[in-house]
Design a protein around this motif. Sequence first.
Motif, PDB file in Angstrom:
ATOM      1  N   SER A  37     -14.296  52.745  93.056  1.00  0.00           N
ATOM      2  CA  SER A  37     -14.588  53.176  94.994  1.00  0.00           C
ATOM      3  C   SER A  37     -16.276  52.496  94.076  1.00  0.00           C
ATOM      4  CB  SER A  37     -14.591  53.739  95.146  1.00  0.00           C
ATOM      5  OG  SER A  37     -13.333  54.659  95.139  1.00  0.00           O
ATOM      6  N   CYS A  38     -16.757  53.708  93.189  1.00  0.00           N
ATOM      7  CA  CYS A  38     -18.128  53.253  93.398  1.00  0.00           C
ATOM      8  C   CYS A  38     -18.608  51.626  92.822  1.00  0.00           C
ATOM      9  CB  CYS A  38     -19.220  54.486  92.265  1.00  0.00           C
ATOM     10  SG  CYS A  38     -20.379  53.763  91.687  1.00  0.00           S
ATOM     11  N   ALA A  39     -17.794  51.262  91.724  1.00  0.00           N
ATOM     12  CA  ALA A  39     -18.399  49.573  91.122  1.00  0.00           C
ATOM     13  C   ALA A  39     -17.694  48.918  92.377  1.00  0.00           C
ATOM     14  CB  ALA A  39     -17.256  49.464  90.485  1.00  0.00           C
ATOM     15  N   ILE A  40     -16.930  49.031  92.828  1.00  0.00           N
ATOM     16  CA  ILE A  40     -16.211  47.822  94.021  1.00  0.00           C
ATOM     17  C   ILE A  40     -18.032  47.956  95.321  1.00  0.00           C
ATOM     18  CG2 ILE A  40     -15.410  47.574  96.495  1.00  0.00           C
ATOM     19  CD1 ILE A  40     -12.458  48.502  94.595  1.00  0.00           C
TER      20      ILE A  40
ATOM     21  N   LEU B 277     -14.076  40.539  92.271  1.00  0.00           N
ATOM     22  CA  LEU B 277     -15.170  40.906  92.780  1.00  0.00           C
ATOM     23  C   LEU B 277     -16.445  40.427  91.179  1.00  0.00           C
ATOM     24  CD1 LEU B 277     -15.221  44.100  94.741  1.00  0.00           C
ATOM     25  CD2 LEU B 277     -16.048  41.495  95.538  1.00  0.00           C
ATOM     26  N   GLY B 278     -16.005  40.702  90.163  1.00  0.00           N
ATOM     27  CA  GLY B 278     -16.707  40.338  89.402  1.00  0.00           C
ATOM     28  C   GLY B 278     -16.758  41.405  88.408  1.00  0.00           C
ATOM     29  N   VAL B 279     -16.352  43.009  88.438  1.00  0.00           N
ATOM     30  CA  VAL B 279     -17.150  43.747  87.859  1.00  0.00           C
ATOM     31  C   VAL B 279     -16.593  43.661  86.407  1.00  0.00           C
ATOM     32  CG1 VAL B 279     -15.989  46.518  87.695  1.00  0.00           C
ATOM     33  CG2 VAL B 279     -16.668  45.026  90.247  1.00  0.00           C
ATOM     34  N   GLU B 280     -16.736  43.926  85.440  1.00  0.00           N
ATOM     35  CA  GLU B 280     -16.757  44.209  83.974  1.00  0.00           C
ATOM     36  C   GLU B 280     -15.631  45.346  84.074  1.00  0.00           C
ATOM     37  OE1 GLU B 280     -18.228  43.008  79.218  1.00  0.00           O
ATOM     38  OE2 GLU B 280     -19.230  43.758  81.213  1.00  0.00           O
TER      39      GLU B 280
ATOM     40  N   ARG C 164     -25.110  43.974  89.142  1.00  0.00           N
ATOM     41  CA  ARG C 164     -24.010  43.609  87.815  1.00  0.00           C
ATOM     42  C   ARG C 164     -23.159  45.395  87.741  1.00  0.00           C
ATOM     43  NH1 ARG C 164     -26.001  42.894  82.336  1.00  0.00           N
ATOM     44  NH2 ARG C 164     -24.671  43.146  81.603  1.00  0.00           N
ATOM     45  N   VAL C 165     -21.879  44.899  87.467  1.00  0.00           N
ATOM     46  CA  VAL C 165     -21.217  46.252  86.984  1.00  0.00           C
ATOM     47  C   VAL C 165     -20.275  46.550  86.368  1.00  0.00           C
ATOM     48  CG1 VAL C 165     -20.377  47.637  88.552  1.00  0.00           C
ATOM     49  CG2 VAL C 165     -21.421  46.756  89.686  1.00  0.00           C
TER      50      VAL C 165
END
Length: 392
Positions: A21-24, A125-128, A32-33
């Motif tokens: 959730s924090c990443a989103i 969303l592009g979170v790694e 960048r996450v």
Amino acid sequence: MPPKKQPLHVLIVGAGLGGLSCAIATRLSGHRVTVLEQSPSLGEVGAGIQIPPNSSKILFSWDLGPALSAAAVHPEAFIIRSYRDGSELARQQMRGYVETEYGAPYLHIHRGDFHEVLVEKARELGVEIVLNAKVTAIDFEAPAVTIETGKTFTADLVVAADGLKSRCRELFLGRADPPKDTGDLAYRILVKTEDMKQDPLLRELTEVPYVNYWIGPDQHAVCYLLRSSNLYNIVLLSPDTLPPSTPIAPATPSELHALFSTWDPRLTRLLTLSTAATKWRLQNSTELPSWVHASSRFCLLGDACHATLPYLAQGAAMAVEDGAVLGGLLKGIGRGDGLGEVLRVYEELRKKRTTRVVRGSSELRGVFHMRDGEKQKERDRRLRGGERGNPM
Ligand code: FAD
């Protein structure tokens, strides 16, 4: 025009419901996450989870409404029953009422499905997400974290969402900080509704999606439908009888029967359908003076700083709220900006609220688990009378 700010690189430890959730939320604020997860694969153990409207409102604002609604069951009402015969002590309409009152629905969902929805959104969303990445050391000033393989990751901010047994919390405190036993354990069981439908006593429980609570001396049971009503999720909350060194163990049908043999016959009959059950020690943590490192480059989130008894069904909801608040506060912040004020406001907004939930959940234990007597009669009278607030 002021120069465009450079996005931060935010490192999140733990791909649980809170970390994702924090990443989103952080990614939606333009940063960048990278999420570091110790497990070799993504997923959630356990069975069902309740998503209350304070959480679904946030999740829906991230356009997750269609995916969550498709995977979830919408309960019609919340019913509290007497342990003896299952008679109703209280009933709260949910479907319709919750949406009108809180602007979002109450949902029941399989944890695996909930987790998958969050993973898909984070990836879109592009979170790694880095797997097999168990964090073992943290440089709080840099900030940087080192994983078991010796590899180091640097960032502008480290968010530790590594759960109840948080290694990051211990590194932050500089000492061991094992979770605290609450005195209770949870049996988690899934039953097929097609088996329940064969039994006239149980059929009714499969027909309308209620969340049923049976409350009684020293224990309670929470049951609801899952996965297009094909599964019935049963959680039994009882005194902890696990040996000190064993936090999780299989449970036998005879053990379940012995615990609930004098309860509503529907519940005892239901437990005969259980083929596999697991029991988990329920633990929480001591309230910390602060969640933020003096460097203003590190903070804690979710169960890592406010693990709770699950009696208000708000643990994951609080982790989702933490993530949304922190991610939202990072909007407009760029590299080189101090993060002290953001983290101060994050802690200010979140700590009081989560402390209330942790305490409220422990207080509810006393209310649900009352032994028969005058206090219990008074509780039942007030529940039957529909009094709002804490029935004690
Ligand atoms: P976790 O889910 O524990 O995630 C932590 C993640 O960090 C994991 O993926 C872990 O592998 C990873 N990790 C750990 N250490 C490291 C490391 N060193 N390096 C890298 N990764 C690491 N909540 C609700 O809102 N509704 C409910 O109905 C509800 N029911 C519950 C029923 C029961 C029986 C229980 C026990 C809990 C319930 N909860 C409920 C609470 C909820 O499950 C938790 O509050 C929530 O899962 C916490 O999420 P988290 O992301 O903070 O931690």
